[in-house]
Design a protein around this motif. Structure first.
Motif, mmCIF file in Angstrom:
data_model
loop_
_atom_site.group_PDB
_atom_site.id
_atom_site.type_symbol
_atom_site.label_atom_id
_atom_site.label_comp_id
_atom_site.label_asym_id
_atom_site.label_seq_id
_atom_site.Cartn_x
_atom_site.Cartn_y
_atom_site.Cartn_z
ATOM 1 N N ILE B 72 18.045 -19.799 55.375
ATOM 2 C CA ILE B 72 17.287 -19.113 54.331
ATOM 3 C C ILE B 72 18.089 -17.940 53.798
ATOM 4 C CG2 ILE B 72 15.007 -19.816 55.143
ATOM 5 C CD1 ILE B 72 14.791 -17.062 56.482
ATOM 6 N N ASN B 222 9.302 -21.644 52.605
ATOM 7 C CA ASN B 222 9.114 -21.221 53.985
ATOM 8 C C ASN B 222 8.238 -22.188 54.766
ATOM 9 O OD1 ASN B 222 10.657 -19.122 53.290
ATOM 10 N ND2 ASN B 222 9.062 -17.553 53.449
ATOM 11 N N ARG B 226 9.145 -23.947 58.279
ATOM 12 C CA ARG B 226 8.292 -23.786 59.453
ATOM 13 C C ARG B 226 7.912 -25.154 60.018
ATOM 14 N NH1 ARG B 226 4.965 -19.522 57.600
ATOM 15 N NH2 ARG B 226 6.130 -17.900 58.658
ATOM 16 N N TRP B 234 19.460 -16.627 58.805
ATOM 17 C CA TRP B 234 19.152 -15.926 57.560
ATOM 18 C C TRP B 234 20.444 -15.317 57.024
ATOM 19 C CZ3 TRP B 234 15.669 -10.917 57.432
ATOM 20 C CH2 TRP B 234 15.627 -10.440 56.094
ATOM 21 N N LEU B 250 11.441 -15.761 60.208
ATOM 22 C CA LEU B 250 10.642 -15.875 58.990
ATOM 23 C C LEU B 250 9.763 -14.650 58.790
ATOM 24 C CD1 LEU B 250 9.515 -19.577 58.570
ATOM 25 C CD2 LEU B 250 11.126 -18.274 57.206
ATOM 26 N N GLU B 254 10.030 -12.566 55.468
ATOM 27 C CA GLU B 254 8.895 -12.375 54.563
ATOM 28 C C GLU B 254 8.648 -10.898 54.309
ATOM 29 O OE1 GLU B 254 5.937 -14.806 56.399
ATOM 30 O OE2 GLU B 254 6.737 -16.613 55.436
#
Lengths: 309, 259
Positions: B72, B222, B226, B234, B250, B254
């Motif tokens: 991500i 996301n 998940r 990341w 995450l 977020e």
């Protein structure tokens, strides 16, 4: 790498590996991992390339089909383009400049058409080679295959194109009184040797063009010079009669002139062996071997670098 | 002793201080005219007219068999570049990537030709991915059926340029997903098409995951990270900002993006 780099990587990676304390290189060695994207040995590379032969052939055929698929006349352009070229050269060189000295018209027209077709084969292999890597970066960056597949495939595409236009060449020679005979069997070895030569040249140009894309702009001029120097539209020994003898020899021994002359010798009745330089087959084979092997090794040497930036 | 509680973990991908630099020709700031280009050439200096983009800066991690790893980060953070480097498609500037076998990127777009029929593209794409002719013949029906191209008529025998963008995307995904992989990398932008096809392709990705040893997934969604991943890397500006279990990373991500 050193211990410090490894410690640095542990600091960010949350799960603690059981092989803690090993450097990345040692860990890789322990589990038999290899460096991603490393260059294989030359033998291994040849084997990989052989494994991809179906892809190479399919890719070249696909390119050939796609090339003219938008044109109304379609694949006909494969033959019409070199014919139109030959017509233009005939008008300029044959009629206006009278470059057909020493040949009857029955010999000159097939002589010119053969020259144009055979030289176009080398010319387009070189031009396709220059863009083989630099024009297909998307493919190189997305999929794994020995990169030599691309230039080889492009050279193969040109060979198929030539084979298709051969029919027209046969028609032209027959129309001017040279009918098929035993000497036409020589076409096969000539094409094999020229194809090997062209493939080597395409490989060299592909590596050079991947580093310097500007070659795509420069090469047309180089190729045009080469064409005029190779006697596509005139007989070298006759036109250079009053020049020093070495000049004619150099021009006649250049690979493009040799493949053209051999093809003319095979096809045209009135074009005898007196027009060929000495040891012509040795020269044809030597050029093919030298450029094919040299080009392949040269291309392979940079295998892991294609696709960068 | 604590080590014995670990199952044996077999690494499949090791990245060691990996740096990736792109070189872009003729993108140097300045006027785009011919004279400007000439003066750039005449000017001395390292690599004239070439701009460097440092896309990945010193990333290290070890991936193990059986892991599904999400990548991500915001746009342009180097996710896709990292994926390509792992696959060995982009040469590393510094550092090394070690892999088990040949990781492959799920994607075949570049090998396909718009002027050819769908039928020939299936064969060409399969060959480009390294499948044999027999394997392609075996899977041909499956690929065409999965793509759903023929639901609206005999489209597979038409050139791909006549397809709608959705149809072309579906065929591309179907070809790409036809091969089994050891280390599989998925750029999620691949899974396009209508709702029905999206569901089908998500299912196929899950299938591929169970067959593959290690999976990397790039996604901006996301939820799908998940659903599919147990570990997340990341990336931000080419640097590894965090690496850990999906939930932890995450949560931080977020917070960072302000969701």
């Amino acid at each position: 790498m050193s211990e410090t780099t490894h410690d640095g990587s542990v600091a960010v990676s949350a799960p603690v590996p059981p092989d803690e304390g090993l450097t990345a290189a040692r860990l890789a060695e322990k589990y038999g991992l290899t460096v991603s994207g490393a260059r294989p040995s030359l033998v291994e590379y040849v084997r990989q390339l052989w494994d991809r032969r179906h892809f190479i052939l399919a890719f070249s055929r696909a390119k050939l089909t796609a090339q003219y698929s938008q044109a109304k006349l379609g694949q006909l352009w494969q033959v019409v383009t070199p014919l139109l070229n030959a017509a233009v050269y005939f008008f300029i060189f044959g009629v206006i400049l009278e470059a057909d000295r020493g040949m009857s018209r029955e010999v000159y027209i097939p002589f010119l058409v053969t020259g144009v077709f055979v030289f176009t084969f080398t010319q387009s292999s070189v031009m396709a080679g220059v863009r083989a890597i630099s024009g297909n970066l998307g493919l190189v960056r997305a999929l794994h295959f020995p990169r030599a597949s691309l230039p080889v495939s492009f050279a193969l595409q040109q060979l198929q194109q030539l084979l298709a236009s051969m029919i027209v060449l046969f028609a032209v020679t027959a129309a001017f009184g040279s009918y098929p005979d035993l000497s036409w069997a020589l076409i096969v070895p000539v094409l094999v040797l020229q194809f090997a030569f062209n493939t080597g040249l395409a490989l060299i140009m592909a590596r050079a063009g991947s580093k310097t894309p500007d070659l795509a702009q420069l090469m047309p001029f180089v190729m045009r010079t080469w064409m005029y120097a190779s006697g596509v539209m005139f007989s070298i020994p006759i036109m250079l009669e009053d020049k020093p003898a070495w000049m004619a020899s150099v021009l006649q021994w250049n690979p493009a002139a040799i493949y053209m002359d051999l093809m003319r010798f095979a096809l045209i009745d009135g074009y005898g062996s007196e027009n060929l330089p000495d040891h012509v087959w040795a020269a044809a084979g030597g050029w093919a071997l030298l450029v094919a092997v040299g080009g392949f090794v040269y291309f392979w040497k940079a295998e892991e670098r294609y696709g960068r930036g | 002793m604590a080590d014995h509680t670990f199952e044996e973990r077999i690494p499949t991908v090791i990245a060691d201080e990996l740096h990736i630099v792109y070189r872009v020709n003729g993108a140097k700031a300045g006027k785009g005219s011919a004279t400007a280009a000439l003066s750039r050439i005449l000017k001395r200096g390292e690599e004239r007219g070439v701009r460097k983009v440092h896309a990945v800066k010193g990333v290290s991690f070890v991936a193990y068999r059986g892991e599904a790893i999400g990548l991500i980060g915001s746009n342009g953070s180097g996710k896709s570049t990292l994926l390509r480097a792992i696959a060995g498609l982009l040469p590393a500037e510094k550092g090394k990537v070690y892999t088990d076998g040949q990781p492959s990127l799920l994607g075949v777009n570049a090998a396909l030709m718009n002027d050819l029929t769908g039928e020939r593209n299936v064969i060409l794409g399969g060959l480009a991915m390294g499948m044999t002719r027999e394997q392609i013949k075996e899977r041909y029906e499956e690929i065409v059926e999965f793509s759903g191209i023929n639901e609206k008529g005999d489209f597979i025998t038409l050139p791909m340029r006549t397809y709608s963008s959705g149809m072309a995307a579906r065929l591309r995904f179907s070809i790409a997903a036809a091969k089994d992989h050891d280390v599989l990398m998925i750029d999620e932008a691949l899974a396009t098409g209508d709702r029905k096809f999206q569901k089908r392709s998500e299912e196929r990705i899950r299938e591929l995951r169970t067959e593959a040893g290690t999976v990397f997934l790039v996604s901006h969604n996301n939820k799908s990270i998940r659903d599919t991943c147990n570990r997340v890397l990341w990336l931000e500006r080419g640097e590894l900002r965090m690496d850990g279990p999906t939930d932890e990373v995450l949560k931080e991500y977020e917070k960072f993006t302000g969701k």
